[in-house]
Scaffold this motif. Sequence first.
Motif, PDB file in Angstrom:
ATOM      1  N   LEU A  25       0.806  -1.216   0.000  1.00 59.02           N
ATOM      2  CA  LEU A  25       0.000   0.000   0.000  1.00 59.02           C
ATOM      3  C   LEU A  25       0.840   1.268   0.000  1.00 59.02           C
ATOM      4  N   GLY A  26       2.137   1.131   0.293  1.00 63.84           N
ATOM      5  CA  GLY A  26       3.002   2.308   0.332  1.00 63.84           C
ATOM      6  C   GLY A  26       2.755   3.173   1.546  1.00 63.84           C
ATOM      7  N   VAL A  27       2.483   2.528   2.679  1.00 64.01           N
ATOM      8  CA  VAL A  27       2.228   3.243   3.928  1.00 64.01           C
ATOM      9  C   VAL A  27       3.205   2.757   4.995  1.00 64.01           C
ATOM     10  N   ALA A  28       3.206   3.440   6.115  1.00 65.46           N
ATOM     11  CA  ALA A  28       4.056   3.054   7.235  1.00 65.46           C
ATOM     12  C   ALA A  28       3.557   1.745   7.843  1.00 65.46           C
ATOM     13  N   PRO A  29       4.464   0.925   8.378  1.00 66.63           N
ATOM     14  CA  PRO A  29       4.032  -0.322   9.029  1.00 66.63           C
ATOM     15  C   PRO A  29       3.002  -0.100  10.129  1.00 66.63           C
ATOM     16  N   SER A  30       3.110   0.996  10.856  1.00 67.73           N
ATOM     17  CA  SER A  30       2.127   1.271  11.911  1.00 67.73           C
ATOM     18  C   SER A  30       0.734   1.488  11.322  1.00 67.73           C
ATOM     19  N   SER A  31       0.659   2.122  10.152  1.00 68.58           N
ATOM     20  CA  SER A  31      -0.636   2.327   9.491  1.00 68.58           C
ATOM     21  C   SER A  31      -1.218   0.998   9.023  1.00 68.58           C
ATOM     22  N   ALA A  32      -0.372   0.123   8.502  1.00 72.30           N
ATOM     23  CA  ALA A  32      -0.829  -1.196   8.070  1.00 72.30           C
ATOM     24  C   ALA A  32      -1.331  -2.002   9.262  1.00 72.30           C
ATOM     25  N   TYR A  33      -0.623  -1.923  10.370  1.00 74.49           N
ATOM     26  CA  TYR A  33      -1.026  -2.646  11.577  1.00 74.49           C
ATOM     27  C   TYR A  33      -2.384  -2.155  12.069  1.00 74.49           C
ATOM     28  N   GLU A  34      -2.594  -0.826  12.043  1.00 79.11           N
ATOM     29  CA  GLU A  34      -3.891  -0.270  12.434  1.00 79.11           C
ATOM     30  C   GLU A  34      -4.984  -0.759  11.494  1.00 79.11           C
ATOM     31  N   LEU A  35      -4.692  -0.767  10.212  1.00 79.09           N
ATOM     32  CA  LEU A  35      -5.652  -1.226   9.206  1.00 79.09           C
ATOM     33  C   LEU A  35      -6.043  -2.679   9.461  1.00 79.09           C
ATOM     34  N   MET A  36      -5.076  -3.499   9.840  1.00 83.11           N
ATOM     35  CA  MET A  36      -5.351  -4.914  10.087  1.00 83.11           C
ATOM     36  C   MET A  36      -6.247  -5.129  11.304  1.00 83.11           C
ATOM     37  N   HIS A  37      -6.417  -4.095  12.121  1.00 87.21           N
ATOM     38  CA  HIS A  37      -7.329  -4.178  13.258  1.00 87.21           C
ATOM     39  C   HIS A  37      -8.727  -3.650  12.925  1.00 87.21           C
ATOM     40  N   GLU A  38      -8.908  -3.116  11.725  1.00 86.73           N
ATOM     41  CA  GLU A  38     -10.220  -2.613  11.317  1.00 86.73           C
ATOM     42  C   GLU A  38     -11.199  -3.772  11.141  1.00 86.73           C
TER      43      GLU A  38
END
Length: 71
Positions: A25-38
């Motif tokens: 997605l071209g985002v920070a790992p922290s953003s991906a981790y947050e997304l995975m909790h959606e």
Amino acid sequence: MKESTYKNYDDLPLFLNAAMVAQVLGVAPSSAYELMHEKDFPTLRVGSRMVVPKEKFIEWVEQHMKGGGDA
């Protein structure tokens, strides 16, 4: 925005972890981790690990695209 290291879906492994989701997605790992909790994100929990099945990730991306992918 970071550039994705993947050029097409065929390059992806069967399951993606948070670092891979971030790269795609071209985002920070922290953003991906947050997304995975959606709630609507297709995360599969294997013990304490979270992974995303490749096919479900592709479906999620396509469902969340705006404007038909004009870039």
